[in-house]
Design an enzyme around this catalytic site. Structure first.
Site, mmCIF file in Angstrom:
data_model
loop_
_atom_site.group_PDB
_atom_site.id
_atom_site.type_symbol
_atom_site.label_atom_id
_atom_site.label_comp_id
_atom_site.label_asym_id
_atom_site.label_seq_id
_atom_site.Cartn_x
_atom_site.Cartn_y
_atom_site.Cartn_z
ATOM 1 N N GLU A 85 -2.290 -9.116 -3.334
ATOM 2 C CA GLU A 85 -1.785 -7.702 -3.776
ATOM 3 C C GLU A 85 -0.698 -7.546 -4.739
ATOM 4 O OE1 GLU A 85 -0.371 -3.698 -1.215
ATOM 5 O OE2 GLU A 85 -0.353 -5.614 -0.452
ATOM 6 N N LYS B 228 -6.806 1.224 -3.588
ATOM 7 C CA LYS B 228 -6.385 1.339 -2.198
ATOM 8 C C LYS B 228 -6.623 2.654 -1.596
ATOM 9 C CE LYS B 228 -3.352 -0.129 1.239
ATOM 10 N NZ LYS B 228 -1.950 -0.650 1.498
ATOM 11 N N CYS C 51 -4.297 -5.033 1.658
ATOM 12 C CA CYS C 51 -3.054 -5.055 2.343
ATOM 13 C C CYS C 51 -3.778 -4.818 3.924
ATOM 14 C CB CYS C 51 -1.951 -3.939 2.204
ATOM 15 S SG CYS C 51 -0.386 -3.955 3.100
#
Length: 563
Positions: A316, A382, A432
């Protein structure tokens, strides 16, 4: 449903005849013991090997302790104590992120951890409260503890599962340490493809309750044998049944859980991929400085172009800048490597939308994909953002200002986004802690026109240092593989970079806090597990029905005697 075994007051009268105002208050050590049980439950989770067996014993102890309560208030505070003990020891790594990396004073960081753990403890507390009413405990007016019953066992399992589901949903959710995760290497892992992590928690609570029910009847049989009349054959037969039936069901459920992994819910499909998972081991405090950025960029360029593969994946925000601000030379070099070696590349960076006025708005935490021989980039934004890290909840700007973390409000991506196609293999990506939300991963697999055959998680856990968070997150990823029947690949900054097969087994892993790449060969799968098809709907519906039945038909408070 069976009536609970009568409790007796010390003077020999029925406890129900004692005025409710005279209820016995539980000592403080009762709640302290519940908190200790909760703290011990942290040991059930990673990195403890095969902690699922320990978790069954701890949950049996917790349920037994709940049955010692004398009303809904004591049940609620017992559940709250258990939850607080579990979370304050299980997510203490949040203190590391707030204090050591966020720069928050130690006292404030510790206070924030305690308050957050108290909040998380509300969900086990509410589960215990609901159990107390739906098992008839809070309604029957008893002044002494009652013995475990059939409807009490199902009420405990259902209330616990709903409490964990609510914790994973309310205020964007925080389902970390859901009890089912400890069963990844435990005897109940086989239920994961059918009912998911919350369903595994339901089964766990039911088994624990049946174990307690059987042990309590064993103890009662011993007491009756000492103080009761000799030759009570009928009573003995009934006692054997009251012990053997719940014990037998508990054993049978465990055996089924051990056998279910033999069932194949999905099947291999498409050509296997050779994948390289990169681990940069970039120190968090250096990542957003100018010198640290240049060093990180050079390091990831070297790792990406070190050797070809079907797919190369970075962690990430491996490139912690806006895509449009990425150095031109870096972009040219990795594009040339991709085209020249037929290597697809997924790299983490910051996305944004350019307005007609050339302003950048709607920043996103994104993954970008380069397909060999094709112009343009694949993009995944995301969707499930981290509170306080990627967006600031209303009224908490002051709290974020106490930390020196260079993150702010990000825009959200769509709940379901198209997979990245690598050769003929569609892969679904998430960033994540998105992979702790199993329902969202299942939805991506279920609702995509082209169902992905491989799951990919790109993350950076450097915020949490060398703590149990790394192993806990890997355990969560393994549960996603079990639920979906698909392999999971994890590229992390500091660990745990790993490859997980479709059965939840770790097949390769890089040591934490080392720099390098992990070369794996992975085969995608197709087909839907029952959990992918129905999500959490099954366990929610079953739990609500059982709780309603328990509340409606459980023992009610007896009418008060007339003077």
């Amino acid at each position: 449903m069976a009536e609970p075994i009568d409790s007796r007051a010390r003077d020999g009268a029925r406890a129900a005849d004692t005025p409710i105002a005279a209820r016995r208050a539980l000592p403080v050590w009762h709640y302290a013991a519940a908190a200790v049980l909760g703290a011990l439950n942290t040991l059930s989770f990673a990195p403890t090997p095969h902690g699922g067996w320990l978790e069954i014993a701890i949950f049996a102890g917790f349920y037994f302790w709940l049955t010692r309560t004398t009303g809904w208030k004591s049940a609620l505070f017992t559940g709250w104590a258990f939850g607080f003990g579990n979370f304050v020891t299980g997510v203490w790594w949040l203190y590391v992120s707030m204090h050591f990396y966020g720069g928050m004073p130690a006292v404030l960081a510790g206070t924030a951890l305690v308050l957050f753990s108290l909040y998380l403890g509300l969900y086990p507390a509410l589960a215990a409260l609901v159990w107390s009413f739906c098992a008839g405990h809070a309604k029957n007016g008893r002044t002494l503890p009652f013995s475990p019953t059939w409807h009490g066992a199902f009420a405990f399992a259902s209330a616990w599962a709903l409490g964990e589901w609510a914790r994973g949903y309310v205020f964007t959710g925080f389902p970390w340490l859901s009890s089912g995760y400890a069963q990844v290497d435990g005897p109940l892992a086989g239920f994961a493809p059918i009912v998911g992590v919350y369903g595994v928690g339901w089964v766990l609570a039911l088994v624990a309750a049946f174990v307690v029910q059987a042990l309590v009847h064993v103890r009662k049989a011993g007491s009756d044998a000492i103080g009761g009349p000799a030759g009570a054959t009928t009573g003995s037969i009934g006692t054997i049944g009251s012990v053997a039936t719940p014990a037998g069901i508990a054993v049978a459920v465990i055996v089924v859980g051990l056998l279910l992994p033999l069932v194949s819910w999905t099947h291999p499909e498409n050509t296997p991929l050779n994948v390289r998972l990169l681990q940069g081991n970039v120190k968090q405090e250096m990542k957003f400085t100018e010198s640290g950025f240049e060093e990180s960029l050079a390091e990831f360029q070297r790792l990406i172009t070190e050797k070809p593969a079907d797919l190369v994946i970075t962690p990430e925000t491996a490139i912690p800048v806006l895509l449009q601000e990425m150095p031109e030379k870096f972009g040219r070099d990795i594009r040339a490597f991709a085209d020249g070696t037929h290597t697809a590349i997924l790299f983490g960076a910051v996305g944004g939308t350019i307005t007609p006025e050339r302003r950048v708005v709607d920043y996103t935490n994104s993954l970008f994909g380069i397909t060999p021989g094709q112009n343009g980039l694949y993009r995944y934004d995301k969707h499930h953002l981290v509170p306080f890290g990627e967006f600031v909840p209303w009224g908490f700007r002051w709290f974020v200002n106490l930390m020196n973390i260079p993150l702010g409000d990000f825009a959200r991506g769509a709940p379901v986004q198209p997979p990245f196609l690598v050769h003929n293999q569609p892969v679904a990506v998430d960033i994540c802690y998105e992979d702790i939300f199993g329902e969202e991963i299942a939805r991506t697999v279920r609702e995509n026109p082209t169902s992905p055959g491989i799951l990919i998680n790109s993350t950076n856990l450097a915020w949490f240092g060398d703590t149990i968070a790394l192993d806990q997150h890997l355990q969560i990823a393994r549960m996603r593989s079990l639920e979906t029947g698909r392999p999971m690949l994890r590229a992390t900054n500091t660990g745990a970079t790993a490859a997980i097969d479709a059965h939840g087994n770790v097949i390769a892993r890089l040591p934490a806090f080392t720099e390098g790449s992990l070369d794996v060969r992975v085969e995608g799968t197709q087909g839907f597990t029952p959990y992918v098809t129905s999500g959490n709907n099954t366990v929610i519906a079953v739990s609500l029905v059982l709780l309603a039945l328990g509340f409606a038909f459980g023992p009610a408070r007896p009418g008060r005697k007339k003077a």
